[in-house]
Scaffold this motif. Structure first.
Motif, PDB file in Angstrom:
ATOM      1  N   THR A   1      44.207   1.049  19.348  1.00  9.18           N
ATOM      2  CA  THR A   1      44.984  -0.054  19.916  1.00  9.18           C
ATOM      3  C   THR A   1      46.465   0.190  19.693  1.00  9.18           C
ATOM      4  O   THR A   1      46.876   0.782  18.708  1.00  9.18           O
TER       5      THR A   1
ATOM      6  N   SER B   1      40.346  -6.846  12.149  1.00  6.60           N
ATOM      7  CA  SER B   1      40.700  -6.686  13.558  1.00  6.60           C
ATOM      8  C   SER B   1      42.190  -6.473  13.765  1.00  6.60           C
ATOM      9  O   SER B   1      42.601  -5.846  14.747  1.00  6.60           O
TER      10      SER B   1
ATOM     11  N   SER C   1      36.874  -6.734   6.500  1.00  6.95           N
ATOM     12  CA  SER C   1      35.642  -6.384   7.203  1.00  6.95           C
ATOM     13  C   SER C   1      34.529  -6.125   6.212  1.00  6.95           C
ATOM     14  O   SER C   1      34.780  -5.756   5.056  1.00  6.95           O
TER      15      SER C   1
ATOM     16  N   ARG D   1      39.737 -11.151  10.623  1.00  3.51           N
ATOM     17  CA  ARG D   1      41.123 -10.832  10.958  1.00  3.51           C
ATOM     18  C   ARG D   1      41.741  -9.860   9.947  1.00  3.51           C
ATOM     19  O   ARG D   1      42.396  -8.887  10.339  1.00  3.51           O
TER      20      ARG D   1
ATOM     21  N   VAL E   1      33.449  -8.108  11.305  1.00 10.56           N
ATOM     22  CA  VAL E   1      34.908  -7.958  11.336  1.00 10.56           C
ATOM     23  C   VAL E   1      35.577  -9.321  11.317  1.00 10.56           C
ATOM     24  O   VAL E   1      35.230 -10.214  12.100  1.00 10.56           O
TER      25      VAL E   1
ATOM     26  N   LYS F   1      36.709  -2.479  14.537  1.00 10.10           N
ATOM     27  CA  LYS F   1      35.683  -3.120  15.355  1.00 10.10           C
ATOM     28  C   LYS F   1      34.309  -2.883  14.759  1.00 10.10           C
ATOM     29  O   LYS F   1      34.124  -1.972  13.944  1.00 10.10           O
ATOM     30  N   LYS F   2      33.370  -3.696  15.168  1.00  9.67           N
ATOM     31  CA  LYS F   2      32.007  -3.597  14.660  1.00  9.67           C
ATOM     32  C   LYS F   2      31.386  -2.247  15.033  1.00  9.67           C
ATOM     33  O   LYS F   2      31.644  -1.708  16.100  1.00  9.67           O
TER      34      LYS F   2
END
Length: 287
Positions: free
Chosen positions: A286, A144, A172, A169, A167, A149-150
């Motif tokens: 992001t 993340s 994954s 930190r 996911v 993300k999933k």
């Protein structure tokens, strides 16, 4: 009177010297004429020679043993050095092969990144893949914190290999296309033939022996040929459409003859994954 005695001593000395030189000359002449030394001298020479041989035998043997041990030690040390060099060469060869393969995969990922115009690629390294779940999942070193993300698609080389199923930190879990367990989410895929017709279905299984994907739930009777491209259909709302899965390897019917049976050659080698790319949609990027 004193002068007479003095001259007499001088004469005696001169006579003694003459006699001495004469005896020495005779001795030398006799020695030169004789072909063998005197018996006593012969005995002495034999004794000395025997003693020399007795002493020389163990000394020569010890010298030979020391030389042999030294040569053996030198041979052993040289053999150890050669073994070390052979091991170093073998390790260097393996390292070079690994670097070459990694370089090849990175080049493939670089080409893939240029092709993903609608996505922001995040490159990740496979850090875990257990033998018990070899065909089901892998763990990558991005989570993340990197914007993962999933359900995001995961690609390698030139095609899709799976999607993010969990996911954390900093890492994954990725569910692979080859995961044929009952709990796995089915990938919705589609095939478009040369005439533009589309056949929809899902990934229903994976043939480990042939390294091929099996496509099921096919209802269309549209003719499909070997080499037709297979992509994600986007149906189901989880996986985006248009990601390359592979090409048709063979077509046919199942045991009941009611549906087409299609096998797919994956675009990426799912059995050997070291570097992958997670595709993040531009709208999901992001800051």
């Amino acid at each position: 009177m004193n002068k007479f005695f003095s001259n007499r001593r001088l004469v005696i000395v001169i006579v003694c010297l003459i006699v001495s030189f004469g005896l020495m000359s005779v001795s030398v002449a006799i020695r030169n004429k004789r072909s063998t030394p005197p018996l006593i001298q012969q005995f002495g020479n034999d004794v000395v020679g025997l003693v020399n041989r007795v002493i020389a035998w163990p000394v020569n043997g010890l010298k030979g043993s020391v030389t042999g041990v030294s040569d053996l030690l030198n041979t052993y040390q040289e053999n150890q050095r050669l073994k070390s060099q052979v091991q170093e060469l073998a390790q260097t060869k393996v390292h070079d092969q690994s670097v070459s393969q990694e370089n090849k995969r990175l080049k493939q990922e670089l080409k893939l990144n240029h092709a993903l115009t609608d996505y922001s690629p995040v490159n990740a390294t496979v850090i875990a893949r257990t033998p018990s779940s070899w065909e089901n999942q892998v763990i990558i070193d991005k989570g993340s914190a990197a914007g993962i993300k999933k359900n995001m698609p995961v690609l390698s080389g030139s095609g899709l290999v799976g999607r993010v199923s969990e996911v954390n930190r900093t890492n994954s879990k990725v569910e692979l296309l080859s995961n044929s367990s009952e709990s796995a989410n089915r990938f919705a895929i589609s095939i478009t033939n040369k005439s533009g017709s589309t056949v929809n279905g899902i990934i229903s299984g994976f043939d480990n022996a042939k390294n091929q994907i099996e496509m099921g739930n096919i209802t269309s009777k549209t003719k499909i040929q070997k080499g037709d491209k297979v992509v994600t259909s986007g149906l189901g709302g989880i996986m985006p459409a248009g990601l390359l899965v592979g090409t048709v390897a063979s077509t046919g019917t199942d045991n009941y003859g009611t549906a087409s049976k299609i096998t797919i050659k994956p675009a990426a080698d799912i059995s050997e994954l070291s570097v992958v790319t997670v595709a993040i949609r531009q709208a999901q990027t992001t800051n």
